[in-house]
Design an enzyme around this catalytic site. Structure first.
Site, mmCIF file in Angstrom:
data_model
loop_
_atom_site.group_PDB
_atom_site.id
_atom_site.type_symbol
_atom_site.label_atom_id
_atom_site.label_comp_id
_atom_site.label_asym_id
_atom_site.label_seq_id
_atom_site.Cartn_x
_atom_site.Cartn_y
_atom_site.Cartn_z
ATOM 1 N N THR A 124 -12.062 7.293 16.317
ATOM 2 C CA THR A 124 -12.264 8.121 15.126
ATOM 3 C C THR A 124 -13.457 9.060 15.225
ATOM 4 O O THR A 124 -14.476 8.720 15.841
ATOM 5 C CB THR A 124 -12.459 7.222 13.895
ATOM 6 O OG1 THR A 124 -13.015 8.010 12.834
ATOM 7 C CG2 THR A 124 -13.411 6.060 14.144
ATOM 8 N N GLU B 296 -15.451 9.438 12.970
ATOM 9 C CA GLU B 296 -16.585 8.774 12.305
ATOM 10 C C GLU B 296 -17.609 8.280 13.322
ATOM 11 O O GLU B 296 -18.773 8.058 12.975
ATOM 12 C CB GLU B 296 -16.099 7.584 11.474
ATOM 13 C CG GLU B 296 -15.653 7.937 10.074
ATOM 14 C CD GLU B 296 -16.799 8.354 9.159
ATOM 15 O OE1 GLU B 296 -17.772 7.605 9.019
ATOM 16 O OE2 GLU B 296 -16.717 9.453 8.579
ATOM 17 N N TYR C 95 -18.166 0.712 9.654
ATOM 18 C CA TYR C 95 -16.852 1.122 10.188
ATOM 19 C C TYR C 95 -17.038 1.928 11.472
ATOM 20 O O TYR C 95 -16.432 1.629 12.508
ATOM 21 C CB TYR C 95 -16.091 1.957 9.139
ATOM 22 C CG TYR C 95 -14.860 2.639 9.702
ATOM 23 C CD1 TYR C 95 -13.679 1.940 9.881
ATOM 24 C CD2 TYR C 95 -14.892 3.985 10.069
ATOM 25 C CE1 TYR C 95 -12.549 2.552 10.418
ATOM 26 C CE2 TYR C 95 -13.764 4.621 10.602
ATOM 27 C CZ TYR C 95 -12.599 3.896 10.777
ATOM 28 O OH TYR C 95 -11.488 4.506 11.304
ATOM 29 N N LYS D 88 -16.010 0.895 15.440
ATOM 30 C CA LYS D 88 -15.094 1.698 16.264
ATOM 31 C C LYS D 88 -15.754 2.155 17.572
ATOM 32 O O LYS D 88 -15.060 2.408 18.556
ATOM 33 C CB LYS D 88 -14.595 2.903 15.457
ATOM 34 C CG LYS D 88 -13.604 2.530 14.353
ATOM 35 C CD LYS D 88 -12.207 2.274 14.915
ATOM 36 C CE LYS D 88 -11.178 2.077 13.823
ATOM 37 N NZ LYS D 88 -9.797 2.072 14.312
HETATM 38 P P1 NAP Z 1 -4.434 2.479 7.124
HETATM 39 O O1 NAP Z 1 -3.440 3.228 6.300
HETATM 40 O O2 NAP Z 1 -5.624 1.875 6.458
HETATM 41 O O3 NAP Z 1 -3.621 1.322 7.873
HETATM 42 C C1 NAP Z 1 -4.294 0.309 8.557
HETATM 43 C C2 NAP Z 1 -3.343 -0.856 8.790
HETATM 44 O O4 NAP Z 1 -4.069 -1.903 9.453
HETATM 45 C C3 NAP Z 1 -2.749 -1.468 7.526
HETATM 46 O O5 NAP Z 1 -1.355 -1.469 7.634
HETATM 47 C C4 NAP Z 1 -3.287 -2.889 7.523
HETATM 48 O O6 NAP Z 1 -2.354 -3.850 7.133
HETATM 49 C C5 NAP Z 1 -3.579 -3.128 8.989
HETATM 50 N N1 NAP Z 1 -4.545 -4.213 9.125
HETATM 51 C C6 NAP Z 1 -5.760 -4.328 8.536
HETATM 52 N N2 NAP Z 1 -6.347 -5.486 8.877
HETATM 53 C C7 NAP Z 1 -5.475 -6.128 9.701
HETATM 54 C C8 NAP Z 1 -5.494 -7.380 10.358
HETATM 55 N N3 NAP Z 1 -6.531 -8.211 10.241
HETATM 56 N N4 NAP Z 1 -4.437 -7.719 11.133
HETATM 57 C C9 NAP Z 1 -3.362 -6.897 11.232
HETATM 58 N N5 NAP Z 1 -3.279 -5.697 10.611
HETATM 59 C C10 NAP Z 1 -4.324 -5.334 9.850
HETATM 60 O O7 NAP Z 1 -4.972 3.391 8.314
HETATM 61 P P2 NAP Z 1 -4.356 4.746 8.916
HETATM 62 O O8 NAP Z 1 -4.875 5.895 8.131
HETATM 63 O O9 NAP Z 1 -2.914 4.551 9.146
HETATM 64 O O10 NAP Z 1 -5.130 4.802 10.305
HETATM 65 C C11 NAP Z 1 -4.612 4.137 11.455
HETATM 66 C C12 NAP Z 1 -5.744 3.855 12.417
HETATM 67 O O11 NAP Z 1 -6.358 5.077 12.801
HETATM 68 C C13 NAP Z 1 -6.868 2.993 11.872
HETATM 69 O O12 NAP Z 1 -7.325 2.193 12.936
HETATM 70 C C14 NAP Z 1 -7.943 3.975 11.481
HETATM 71 O O13 NAP Z 1 -9.215 3.364 11.546
HETATM 72 C C15 NAP Z 1 -7.756 5.033 12.534
HETATM 73 N N6 NAP Z 1 -8.097 6.402 12.157
HETATM 74 C C16 NAP Z 1 -7.557 6.954 11.048
HETATM 75 C C17 NAP Z 1 -7.833 8.267 10.722
HETATM 76 C C18 NAP Z 1 -7.245 8.914 9.508
HETATM 77 O O14 NAP Z 1 -7.757 9.975 9.100
HETATM 78 N N7 NAP Z 1 -6.184 8.379 8.937
HETATM 79 C C19 NAP Z 1 -8.667 9.034 11.564
HETATM 80 C C20 NAP Z 1 -9.185 8.436 12.710
HETATM 81 C C21 NAP Z 1 -8.882 7.123 13.006
HETATM 82 P P3 NAP Z 1 -1.977 -4.177 5.611
HETATM 83 O O15 NAP Z 1 -0.947 -3.170 5.262
HETATM 84 O O16 NAP Z 1 -1.491 -5.561 5.701
HETATM 85 O O17 NAP Z 1 -3.223 -4.035 4.793
HETATM 86 N N1 GDD Z 2 -12.846 7.944 -0.600
HETATM 87 C C1 GDD Z 2 -13.589 8.781 -1.314
HETATM 88 N N2 GDD Z 2 -13.583 8.688 -2.660
HETATM 89 N N3 GDD Z 2 -14.326 9.710 -0.658
HETATM 90 C C2 GDD Z 2 -15.049 10.574 -1.398
HETATM 91 C C3 GDD Z 2 -15.066 10.538 -2.792
HETATM 92 C C4 GDD Z 2 -14.313 9.533 -3.462
HETATM 93 O O1 GDD Z 2 -14.285 9.420 -4.670
HETATM 94 N N4 GDD Z 2 -15.851 11.541 -3.232
HETATM 95 C C5 GDD Z 2 -16.302 12.179 -2.163
HETATM 96 N N5 GDD Z 2 -15.835 11.606 -1.027
HETATM 97 C C6 GDD Z 2 -16.162 11.997 0.335
HETATM 98 C C7 GDD Z 2 -16.656 10.844 1.210
HETATM 99 O O2 GDD Z 2 -18.022 10.568 0.924
HETATM 100 C C8 GDD Z 2 -16.434 11.473 2.603
HETATM 101 O O3 GDD Z 2 -17.508 12.304 2.930
HETATM 102 C C9 GDD Z 2 -15.177 12.323 2.396
HETATM 103 O O4 GDD Z 2 -14.994 12.466 0.983
HETATM 104 C C10 GDD Z 2 -13.910 11.729 3.005
HETATM 105 O O5 GDD Z 2 -13.800 10.383 2.565
HETATM 106 P P1 GDD Z 2 -12.482 9.513 2.886
HETATM 107 O O6 GDD Z 2 -11.275 10.251 2.461
HETATM 108 O O7 GDD Z 2 -12.714 8.150 2.327
HETATM 109 O O8 GDD Z 2 -12.410 9.503 4.473
HETATM 110 P P2 GDD Z 2 -13.532 9.268 5.586
HETATM 111 O O9 GDD Z 2 -13.827 10.596 6.203
HETATM 112 O O10 GDD Z 2 -14.653 8.481 5.078
HETATM 113 O O11 GDD Z 2 -12.750 8.337 6.616
HETATM 114 C C11 GDD Z 2 -11.401 8.619 6.994
HETATM 115 O O12 GDD Z 2 -11.395 9.451 8.136
HETATM 116 C C12 GDD Z 2 -11.960 8.860 9.318
HETATM 117 C C13 GDD Z 2 -11.878 9.908 10.425
HETATM 118 O O13 GDD Z 2 -12.945 10.800 10.300
HETATM 119 C C14 GDD Z 2 -10.709 7.286 7.240
HETATM 120 O O14 GDD Z 2 -9.336 7.531 7.438
HETATM 121 C C15 GDD Z 2 -11.253 6.609 8.476
HETATM 122 O O15 GDD Z 2 -10.473 5.458 8.759
HETATM 123 C C16 GDD Z 2 -11.157 7.594 9.643
HETATM 124 O O16 GDD Z 2 -11.664 7.008 10.811
#
Ligand code: NAP
Ligand code: GDD
Length: 329
Positions: free
Chosen positions: A126, A128, A151, A155
C-alpha cells in the site's frame, strides 16, 4: 489445465473484482472466508459471482488453518488481499492489525515454502507505507517508507517479508504497492464511500448532514475494477517484482465532496458538511500521488477510469441502492 487462484479477502472490495476478472480468464477460484457467525457475501452478489467461487475456511491469524489449506489445494497463484485495512481502526487495534497484516503474511509464505513452492504470491502492499515520504511530489518504487499508522507499519513488515522470500528461497513473490482505489462496493467506513453514501441519503431525505475529519488530505484515487488487472499482470511476469500502481493524479477530500454533491444535484455542499475532530487521525498522511511508470512500461497497465467518472459511478450506485430500498422517495 485450468489455473487455480486462492484469493484471501474474497468478501472485501478487491476480492470480488479480482475473482470476476480471473473467472473471465477461466481460473478456478478459491475464496478464503474466516469463521463468522454471519459472513456477508453482498459484494460478490453485487458482481453476480457469489455462486462461482469455491469457499474455503481459514483465518490469517491462524497459522495451522493456512498451512493445511495450502497443503491441500496447492494453487497456481495466491492473491493475499486479506487485511485489517482501515487505517483509523489500526490506531485502536494495533495488535490485531499486526497479527493479520504482518504475521498472516508470514503464515502464508511459510505455507508456500513448505507445501507449494511453485505457487506465485501477490501481496497487497500500500501507498500508506510511504506516509510522509515523497520524491519530488510523487511516490515510486524508490521512495523510502515512513509509515504513519500501525496499519502502514504492519504493511511495511509484510512488504519486506515478501521481498525476502523471493531473495532467500527463490519463491515467485510480488508486491503491488497500490494507491487508494474505490468502487460502489467500497467499505462504508472509507471516506469516498462514506461521502457517496451520505450524499445519497441526503438526496433521498434520509439524512441531514455528513461528519468528516481532515478535508485537506489528498489521495490518488482510482477504480478498483481497473487495479485488479495490475495484480494479475504482476503474476504473469517471468519473475516476481514490486510495482507502484496509481493514476498519477491526486485530489483532496474536499474536492471529492464537492463532486459528489454536484453529481447528486445538491447545491451548497458546505451546508451539509460538519468537520468533526472525531474523524481526525493521531498522525495523518497528508498527500499521496503515484508515479507508476514501471507498471505502465513493464506490465502495460494503465487506469481506465478517471476521478470524475469514479465519483459519478459511486454516487449513482448509492442513490440507486437507496431508491430501491425506499421506492416512495
Ligand atoms: P477490505 O474491503 O477491507 O477487505 C479486506 C478483507 O480481508 C475482508 O474481506 C476481510 O474479511 C478480510 N480479513 C480481515 N481479517 C481477516 C482474517 N483475520 N482472516 C481472513 N480474512 C480476513 O479491503 P480492500 O479494499 O478490498 O483491500 C484489499 C487489500 O488491499 C487489503 O490488504 C488492503 O490493505 C490492501 N490495499 C487496499 C487499498 C485500497 O485503496 N482499497 C490500497 C492499497 C492496499 P471479512 O469480510 O470477514 O471482514
Ligand atoms: N475514513 C475517513 N472518514 N477518512 C476521512 C474522513 C472520514 O470521516 N475525513 C477525512 N478523511 C481522510 C483521512 O484522514 C485520509 O486522509 C483520507 O480521508 C482517506 O481516508 P480513507 O478513505 O479511510 O483511506 P486511507 O487513505 O486512510 O486508506 C485507504 O487507502 C490505503 C492506500 O493508500 C485504505 O484502503 C487502506 O487499506 C489502503 O492501504
Amino acid at each position: 489445465m485450468a489455473k487455480t487462484a486462492l484469493i484471501t479477502g474474497i468478501l472485501g472490495q478487491d476480492g470480488p473484482y479480482l475473482a470476476k476478472f480471473l473467472l473471465e480468464k477461466d481460473y478456478k477460484i478459491y475464496g478464503l472466508v474466516r469463521r463468522y457467525s454471519n459472513p456477508n457475501f453482498g459484494n460478490l452478489e453485487y458482481l453476480k459471482i457469489a455462486d462461482k467461487v469455491d469457499y474455503v475456511e481459514g483465518d490469517m491469524a491462524d497459522e495451522a488453518s493456512l498451512l493445511n489449506l495450502i497443503r491441500v489445494i496447492r494453487p497456481t497463484e495466491i492473491y493475499n488481499l486479506a487485511a485489517q485495512s482501515f487505517v483509523a481502526a489500526s490506531f485502536e487495534q494495533a495488535r490485531l492489525t499486526t497479527e493479520v497484516n504482518s504475521l498472516g503474511v508470514l503464515h502464508l509464505l511459510n505455507a508456500i515454502k513448505m507445501f507449494s513452492p511453485t505457487t506465485k504470491f501477490y501481496q497487497a502492499s500500500t501507498s500508506e507505507m510511504f506516509g510522509l515520504q515523497h520524491t519530488n511530489g510523487y511516490q515510486d518504487e524508490k521512495t523510502p517508507f515512513h509509515p504513519r499508522s500501525p496499519y502502514g507499519i504492519s504493511k511495511v513488515y509484510a512488504y519486506w517479508l515478501t521481498v525476502n522470500f523471493r531473495e532467500a528461497y527463490g519463491i515467485f513473490t510480488s508486491n503491488g504497492v497500490l494507491f487508494n482505489h474505490e468502487s460502489p462496493i467500497r467499505g462504508p467506513q472509507f471516506v469516498t464511500r462514506k461521502i457517496t453514501d451520505a450524499v445519497a441519503k441526503i438526496k433521498i431525505g434520509l439524512a441531514k448532514n455528513l461528519h468528516l475529519g481532515n478535508l485537506e488530505a489528498k489521495r490518488d484515487w482510482g477504480f478498483a475494477g481497473d487495479y485488479v488487472e495490475a495484480m494479475y499482470l504482476m503474476l504473469q511476469q517471468e519473475k516476481g517484482d514490486d510495482f507502484v500502481v496509481g493514476t498519477g493524479e491526486n485530489h483532496s477530500v474536499k474536492e471529492f465532496v464537492e463532486l459528489a454533491f454536484r453529481f447528486a444535484g445538491i447545491p451548497h455542499w458546505e451546508e451539509y458538511v460538519v468537520v468533526d475532530p472525531l474523524f481526525k487521525r493521531p498522525s495523518e498522511v497528508p498527500e499521496l500521488r503515484a508515479k507508476s511508470d514501471k507498471a505502465r512500461k513493464i506490465l502495460g497497465w494503465k487506469p481506465k477510469t478517471n476521478f470524475e467518472e469514479l465519483a459519478k459511478m459511486m454516487v449513482e450506485a448509492d442513490i440507486k441502492r437507496y431508491k430501491i430500498l425506499n421506492p416512495k422517495s
